[in-house]
Design an enzyme around this catalytic site. Structure first.
Site, PDB file in Angstrom:
ATOM      1  CG  ASP A   1       6.908  -1.162  10.169  1.00  0.00           C
ATOM      2  OD1 ASP A   1       5.678  -0.973  10.074  1.00  0.00           O
ATOM      3  OD2 ASP A   1       7.589  -1.564   9.215  1.00  0.00           O
ATOM      4  CG  HIS A   2       2.354   3.134  11.088  1.00  0.00           C
ATOM      5  ND1 HIS A   2       3.076   3.431   9.974  1.00  0.00           N
ATOM      6  CD2 HIS A   2       1.077   3.043  10.673  1.00  0.00           C
ATOM      7  CE1 HIS A   2       2.265   3.512   8.929  1.00  0.00           C
ATOM      8  NE2 HIS A   2       1.037   3.282   9.317  1.00  0.00           N
TER       9      HIS A   2
ATOM     10  CG  HIS B   1       4.596  -0.158   6.405  1.00  0.00           C
ATOM     11  ND1 HIS B   1       5.108   0.150   7.642  1.00  0.00           N
ATOM     12  CD2 HIS B   1       4.302   1.035   5.826  1.00  0.00           C
ATOM     13  CE1 HIS B   1       5.131   1.472   7.794  1.00  0.00           C
ATOM     14  NE2 HIS B   1       4.646   2.032   6.698  1.00  0.00           N
TER      15      HIS B   1
HETATM   16  C1  BG6 Z   1       3.627   5.381   5.722  1.00  0.00           C
HETATM   17  C2  BG6 Z   1       4.027   5.713   4.318  1.00  0.00           C
HETATM   18  O1  BG6 Z   1       4.667   4.724   6.389  1.00  0.00           O
HETATM   19  O2  BG6 Z   1       2.486   4.529   5.682  1.00  0.00           O
HETATM   20  C3  BG6 Z   1       2.882   6.367   3.556  1.00  0.00           C
HETATM   21  O3  BG6 Z   1       5.140   6.606   4.360  1.00  0.00           O
HETATM   22  C4  BG6 Z   1       1.637   5.513   3.641  1.00  0.00           C
HETATM   23  O4  BG6 Z   1       3.236   6.590   2.198  1.00  0.00           O
HETATM   24  C5  BG6 Z   1       1.345   5.113   5.067  1.00  0.00           C
HETATM   25  O5  BG6 Z   1       0.553   6.262   3.096  1.00  0.00           O
HETATM   26  C6  BG6 Z   1       0.230   4.084   5.120  1.00  0.00           C
HETATM   27  O6  BG6 Z   1      -0.128   3.837   6.451  1.00  0.00           O
HETATM   28  P1  BG6 Z   1      -1.595   3.333   6.818  1.00  0.00           P
HETATM   29  O7  BG6 Z   1      -1.531   3.092   8.279  1.00  0.00           O
HETATM   30  O8  BG6 Z   1      -2.531   4.439   6.426  1.00  0.00           O
HETATM   31  O9  BG6 Z   1      -1.842   2.110   6.002  1.00  0.00           O
END
Ligand code: BG6
Ligand code: NDP
Length: 504
Positions: free
Chosen positions: A193-194, A256
């Protein structure tokens, strides 16, 4: 290479030699995130001395063509001297062409990795990264098991990193977990989960548990409510077909936002180990009851953007995005009220909100404190003071601020809200590493603290599945909101008791 933080980290958590095998090596994620992240790690001297990257996909490449394919992504998305770094380490990259469902491809990979062990000193250690569309995960996992590539023997490690989405509901997530478990033990598994790789998300734990001033107030006695917002200015960006299957509830809230919520709400872990931290996180999810359809109707709002303006530019509505059905009922906005039914949080609602095509990109956690028990200054006519807010700004403008009332200089008691502010950029300078750098390094080092454990993923799906079935049972369709606005008006009613959504 001259980065003191990196020097400190590399000595405390040294990465062992290994080969990183990327399934889906010709895809967007590899090009935009994974390889640029590897360049960042290489520049900071954090990659192991014996290291190799093996791309695995169906497309054919001759000689150095695979590295050339990656060059553009590195130019556009790496920090620092990414392209120079890629050139300097191009010998570390190789490519295996095969169909994902062909057992011979995995035998070819096995033989190739043995060669790599000799040529690049990777010592038989493997990290497999599943960066293909999720439909290919189970085929790849099965072949990794059947070919013996997932087996750890003689002190060698084999790990698997699984990209999101991890399933599309509880039954599919369970089935995928079973499949993963057939070849890998839980300690070998790294579910990405980044958001957990973002510095500011990790700082939630430091803010709470490394300081004496916040934790005594961190409960229902002092906190009125919590708002967690992940707003994006972008639309679905050519991913309409994927979004039609997911909606914002599966794309963002299941992973997230619920992950951020666990960090905000968890009890202090006994130690910083992966299991100690994740044991506390999963308890938070378990304390959130599955909503009944009636509760879903009262405590959630769905929305879908129509055409509008963003930064002065006209943008299409969701229905006109590529790959989206003209009569689509998929939500691009969701707001949800959740109650964590435990001793710490009974009575403090958590409001989660995420959407595409909001006025701006902002991710934040706003802790709204209760007003003081007696309004001493009410008689002075200073008006209704707003609640104190502790604001954790996750992105952009990373930092933490506290909003409180202060006396306006002058002969009488006039009070105005002011802000005390900490900004990452000012305090630490420079730019922070991308989330994928931290997560790739952790997987290589073998630290799964910042990855979702099996039970966490399943609990999160349980919560989300109840909302999705509530919407279906009650026939709740998305409310329309114009692109470039803060979402449907109905979302304001969700908060109740005179509370308002922040307009960051
Ligand atoms: C991804 C989603 O996991 O996270 C995308 O699939 C989203 O829809 C993105 O745009 C958002 O990541 P960050 O790091 O740009 O907030
Ligand atoms: P892409 O569609 O760009 O393709 C990924 C790779 O998978 C390609 O290398 C392609 O290789 C291979 N592939 C494509 N279709 C199939 C198929 N039907 N069966 C097997 N292999 C196939 O995907 P992304 O790189 O965007 O995403 C990869 C994974 O990462 C997905 O699970 C996605 O949800 C996740 N993800 C992506 C993000 C991003 O920013 N892109 C962000 C967060 C998660 P070839 O055809 O050459 O074999």
């Amino acid at each position: 290479m001259g980065n003191p933080l990196a020097d400190e980290l590399s000595s405390s958590r040294r990465a062992k030699p290994c080969a990183l095998v990327i399934f889906g090596a010709t895809g967007d994620l590899t090009r935009r995130k994974l390889v640029p992240a590897l360049m960042g790690l290489a520049q900071d001297g954090l990659l192991p001395t014996g290291f190799a990257v093996v791309g695995f996909a169906r497309r054919a490449f001759e000689g150095p063509a695979f590295v050339d394919e990656l060059r553009d992504g590195v130019k556009q998305h790496s920090r620092g001297r990414g392209e120079e770094t890629l050139t300097a380490m191009q010998e570390a990259f190789s490519y295996v062409q095969a169909e994902y469902d062909d057992p011979a491809g995995y035998q070819k990979l096995k033989a190739h990795l043995e060669e790599i062990d000799k040529a690049r000193g990777t010592q038989g250690n493997r990290v497999f990264y599943l960066a293909t569309p999720p439909s290919a995960y189970s085929t790849i996992l099965e072949h990794l098991r059947a070919s013996g590539l997932s087996t750890e023997a003689g002190g060698r490690f084999a790990r698997v990193i699984v990209e999101k989405p991890f399933g599309r509901d509880l039954p599919s997530a369970r089935a995928l977990n079973e499949q993963v478990a057939a070849g890998f033990k839980e300690r070998q598994v790294f579910r990405i989960d980044h958001y957990l790789g973002k510095e500011t998300v990790q700082n939630i734990l430091v803010l709470r548990f490394a300081n004496g001033i916040f934790e005594p107030l961190w409960n229902e006695k002092f906190i009125d409510h919590v708002q967690i917002t992940v707003a994006e200015a972008i639309g679905v960006e050519g991913r309409g077909a994927y979004f039609e299957e997911a909606g914002i509830i599966r794309d963002m809230i299941q992973n997230h936002l619920l992950q951020v919520l666990t960090l905000v709400a968890m009890d202090p872990p006994a130690a910083l180990g992966a299991d100690a931290v994740r044991d506390e996180k999963v308890k938070v999810l378990r304390a959130i009851r599955s909503l009944t359809p009636d509760e879903v109707a009262e405590t959630t709002v769905r929305g879908q953007y129509t055409a509008g303006f963003q930064a002065g530019q006209e943008v299409p509505g969701y229905h006109d995005e590529l790959g989206v059905a003209k009569d689509s009922k998929v939500e691009t906005f969701a707001a949800v009220k959740l109650q964590i039914e435990n001793w710490r949080w009974g009575g403090t609602p958590f409001f989660l909100r995420s959407a595409k095509r909001m006025p701006r990109r902002v991710t934040e956690v706003a802790i709204h404190f209760k007003s003081p028990p007696h309004r001493l200054f009410a008689a002075t006519g200073c008006g209704n003071l707003d609640q104190n807010i502790l604001l954790v700004r996750i992105q952009p403008d990373e930092g933490v601020s506290i909003r409180f009332g202060s006396k306006v200089p002058g002969p009488d008691y006039r009070i105005r809200d002011v802000r005390m502010d900490f900004r990452y950029g000012m305090a630490f300078g420079g730019s922070t590493a991308d989330a994928y750098e931290r997560l790739l390094l952790d997987a290589i080092v073998g630290d799964s603290t910042l990855f979702a454990r099996r039970d966490e993923v399943e609990e999160a799906w349980r919560i989300v599945d109840a909302i999705v079935s509530g919407w279906a049972a009650k026939g709740i369709e998305p409310e329309r909101y114009e692109a470039g606005t803060w979402g449907p008006d109905l979302a304001d009613q969700l908060l109740g008791d005179g509370r308002e959504w922040r307009r960051p």
